[in-house]
Design a protein around this motif. Structure first.
Motif, short mmCIF file in Angstrom:
data_model
loop_
_atom_site.label_atom_id
_atom_site.label_comp_id
_atom_site.label_asym_id
_atom_site.label_seq_id
_atom_site.Cartn_x
_atom_site.Cartn_y
_atom_site.Cartn_z
N GLY A 105 0.80 -1.22 0.00
CA GLY A 105 0.00 0.00 0.00
C GLY A 105 0.83 1.27 0.00
O GLY A 105 0.30 2.36 -0.06
N GLN A 107 3.58 4.30 -0.99
CA GLN A 107 3.60 5.20 -2.15
C GLN A 107 4.86 5.01 -3.00
O GLN A 107 4.89 5.41 -4.16
CB GLN A 107 3.54 6.65 -1.69
N THR A 109 7.65 6.57 -2.94
CA THR A 109 8.09 7.87 -3.47
C THR A 109 9.59 7.87 -3.79
O THR A 109 10.01 8.48 -4.76
CB THR A 109 7.79 9.01 -2.48
N ARG A 110 10.38 7.15 -2.98
CA ARG A 110 11.83 7.20 -3.22
C ARG A 110 12.21 6.49 -4.51
O ARG A 110 13.10 6.92 -5.22
CB ARG A 110 12.57 6.55 -2.03
N GLN A 185 -5.97 -0.77 2.55
CA GLN A 185 -5.67 -0.22 3.86
C GLN A 185 -6.37 1.12 4.06
O GLN A 185 -6.92 1.68 3.11
CB GLN A 185 -4.17 -0.08 4.05
N LYS A 393 14.27 0.22 -2.60
CA LYS A 393 13.74 1.43 -1.95
C LYS A 393 14.00 2.68 -2.79
O LYS A 393 13.11 3.48 -3.03
CB LYS A 393 14.40 1.64 -0.58
P1 UTP Z 1 8.25 2.05 3.12
O1 UTP Z 1 8.35 2.55 4.50
O2 UTP Z 1 9.52 1.71 2.45
O3 UTP Z 1 7.42 3.08 2.27
O4 UTP Z 1 7.29 0.79 3.14
P2 UTP Z 1 7.06 3.14 0.73
O5 UTP Z 1 5.78 3.86 0.67
O6 UTP Z 1 7.09 1.81 0.06
O7 UTP Z 1 8.20 4.00 0.07
P3 UTP Z 1 8.59 5.54 0.23
O8 UTP Z 1 8.98 5.73 1.67
O9 UTP Z 1 7.40 6.36 -0.17
O10 UTP Z 1 9.74 5.68 -0.71
C1 UTP Z 1 7.71 -0.48 3.52
C2 UTP Z 1 6.66 -1.47 3.08
O11 UTP Z 1 5.41 -1.16 3.71
C3 UTP Z 1 4.40 -0.96 2.74
C4 UTP Z 1 5.14 -0.60 1.46
O12 UTP Z 1 4.34 -0.91 0.33
C5 UTP Z 1 6.37 -1.46 1.58
O13 UTP Z 1 6.10 -2.77 1.20
N1 UTP Z 1 3.53 0.14 3.17
C6 UTP Z 1 4.04 1.30 3.62
C7 UTP Z 1 2.17 -0.05 3.07
O14 UTP Z 1 1.70 -1.12 2.64
N2 UTP Z 1 1.36 0.97 3.47
C8 UTP Z 1 1.82 2.15 3.92
O15 UTP Z 1 1.01 3.03 4.26
C9 UTP Z 1 3.21 2.31 4.01
#
Ligand code: UTP
Length: 415
Positions: A105, A107, A109-110, A185, A393
């Motif tokens: 779920g 984003q 973003t990185r 979620q 990431k």
């Molecule tokens: P991260 O903390 O790496 O975040 O999530 P992200 O959204 O994937 O990436 P950035 O920070 O925006 O670059 C770790 C794991 O938790 C899931 C992500 O999909 C990833 O598998 N996650 C994170 C969710 O399912 N929901 C969320 O709200 C946040």
């Protein structure tokens, strides 16, 4: 004025969020206006204002008692110990007691990929997406253990449709469709630095997924817990979408949890160096927990035990196992939210779209590992980085497609 609008106006005034009415007044399409009002009604403004107030507070971690936590090193198990755990875990898997949850779920973003992270092509010769790589793992488990392991994929409002379509367009990568369940979620509004709920570029309330800790309440709300119980599931592996060496079907992890009679377990890998920016397992006020890299003092990060190992060296890699009882318990609890400061496009008070170059808005996220504190104990299994951890990431550099691809190729020998 119609009754609904009148009520909403009062609520917005009460919570100091009248800027949303400006947006309502600017909208001309009747349906869009009604939808906007309806979305305002879904917001818990009391919660929003509390979250904003909390974002100004110092983290309470400084007052907590932090201690190291015990772990079992998979590589150091004797043959007898390994065989015993393997036998226990294998039995549970073969009896159909394991389910896998993939949290997709986020984003991303990185990474900056347009579309859900799981749809990203890792760059192997096969051009497999991350989702296909994960499916391969479950297909292999099906062959090894003779069971179809139920797979639950958590998406968010933002990426749910695209994720489901990707799987259906690709015929579920050969995994039985009836074994895959998607669930969404929760989400929370994003707010400006002065505590105002933002409006997004589509003239809707600006909302974001509520963090990976949202997995538990969403599992309850969306009927996943119920479904698991109906299928006789006892153990649930929960992992992120972005580790292409994840090992969700691990008899040793299950065997260890059964043997130690714990409600949950987590896999760790040794920190690459004391300063590595990862959260580590610890005990916080006697309870299992994870201390973030931003919270650990430099002295603690360097501390070693008598055998020369880092005292706080067990990185949390978002690979955890929970019993169904633990899931039921934590899914009914409110985990606290952490504040992240992010870049967020929004419509300003003059109706202009602002595309900021720097972070400008607060996002609120629950963290999965905060659930550990409500459990009596968890088992930690130290595994090898090169066997189980290849995160995707960042677009480049550390933990990027390039590093994950190399780890994947070295492990699988697949180009
Ligand atoms: P991260 O903390 O790496 O975040 O999530 P992200 O959204 O994937 O990436 P950035 O920070 O925006 O670059 C770790 C794991 O938790 C899931 C992500 O999909 C990833 O598998 N996650 C994170 C969710 O399912 N929901 C969320 O709200 C946040």
């Amino acid at each position: 004025m119609d009754e609904k609008l009148k009520q909403i106006k009062q609520t917005l005034e009460k919570y100091g969020q009248e800027q949303l009415l400006d947006e309502y007044n600017r909208l001309t399409d009747v349906k869009q206006k009604q939808d906007f009002l309806d979305s305002i009604l879904t917001i818990d403004f009391n919660q929003v204002n509390n979250l904003y107030e909390k974002s100004k507070e110092e983290p309470a971690f400084a007052n907590s008692k932090i201690e190291p936590i015990d772990y079992v090193d998979k590589a150091k198990l004797s043959k007898e110990q390994y065989d015993e755990l393997n036998e226990i875990g294998t039995k549970e898997i073969k009896e159909g007691k394991l389910a896998v949850v993939t949290m997709a779920g986020g984003q991303g973003t990185r990474l900056g990929h347009t579309g859900p992270k799981g749809t990203f092509d890792l760059g192997l010769d096969s051009h497999k997406s991350i989702f296909e790589i994960l499916t391969d793992i479950l297909i292999k488990a099906k062959n090894d253990y003779g069971v179809d392991i139920p797979w639950y994929i958590m998406t968010s409002e933002e990426n749910n449709k695209q994720t489901e379509k990707f799987f259906s367009d690709n015929n579920y990568f050969g995994y039985p469709k009836q074994c895959i369940t998607f669930f969404k979620q929760g989400k929370l509004p994003m707010i400006s630095t002065d505590g105002k709920v933002l409006v997004d570029e589509h003239h809707k309330i600006k909302e974001a997924a509520d963090g990976h800790g949202g997995v538990f309440s969403s599992m309850l709300k969306d009927g996943v817990v119920y479904d698991m119980k109906a299928r006789g599931i006892e153990w649930i592996f929960i992992g992120g979408v972005d580790n292409v060496l994840v090992k969700p079907v691990d008899p040793i992890l299950i065997g260890l949890s059964v043997k130690k009679k714990v409600e949950a377990a987590g896999k760790s890998i040794v920190k690459a160096n004391p300063q590595e920016k990862v959260g580590v397992f610890c005990r916080k006020n006697g309870k299992p927990s994870v201390i973030e890299y931003s919270e650990i003092t430099p002295e603690m990060a360097e501390e070693k035990d008598e055998s020369g190992e880092l005292k706080y060296g067990e990185s949390h890699i978002l690979c955890n196992l929970f019993s169904i009882k633990a899931i039921e318990k934590v899914s009914k609890m409110d985990l606290s939210y952490h504040t992240a400061f992010k870049k967020a496009k929004y419509i300003d008070k003059n109706g202009q779209l602002v595309n900021p170059e720097k972070p400008n808005a607060y996002k609120f996220e629950a963290f999965l590992f905060d659930a550990f504190e409500s459990l009596d104990n968890i088992a930690i299994l130290r595994v090898k980085r090169e066997e189980e951890f290849a995160p995707v990431k960042n677009a480049e550099g550390v933990d990027s497609p390039e590093t994950a691809r190399k780890l994947y190729r070295d492990f699988h020998g697949e180009r």
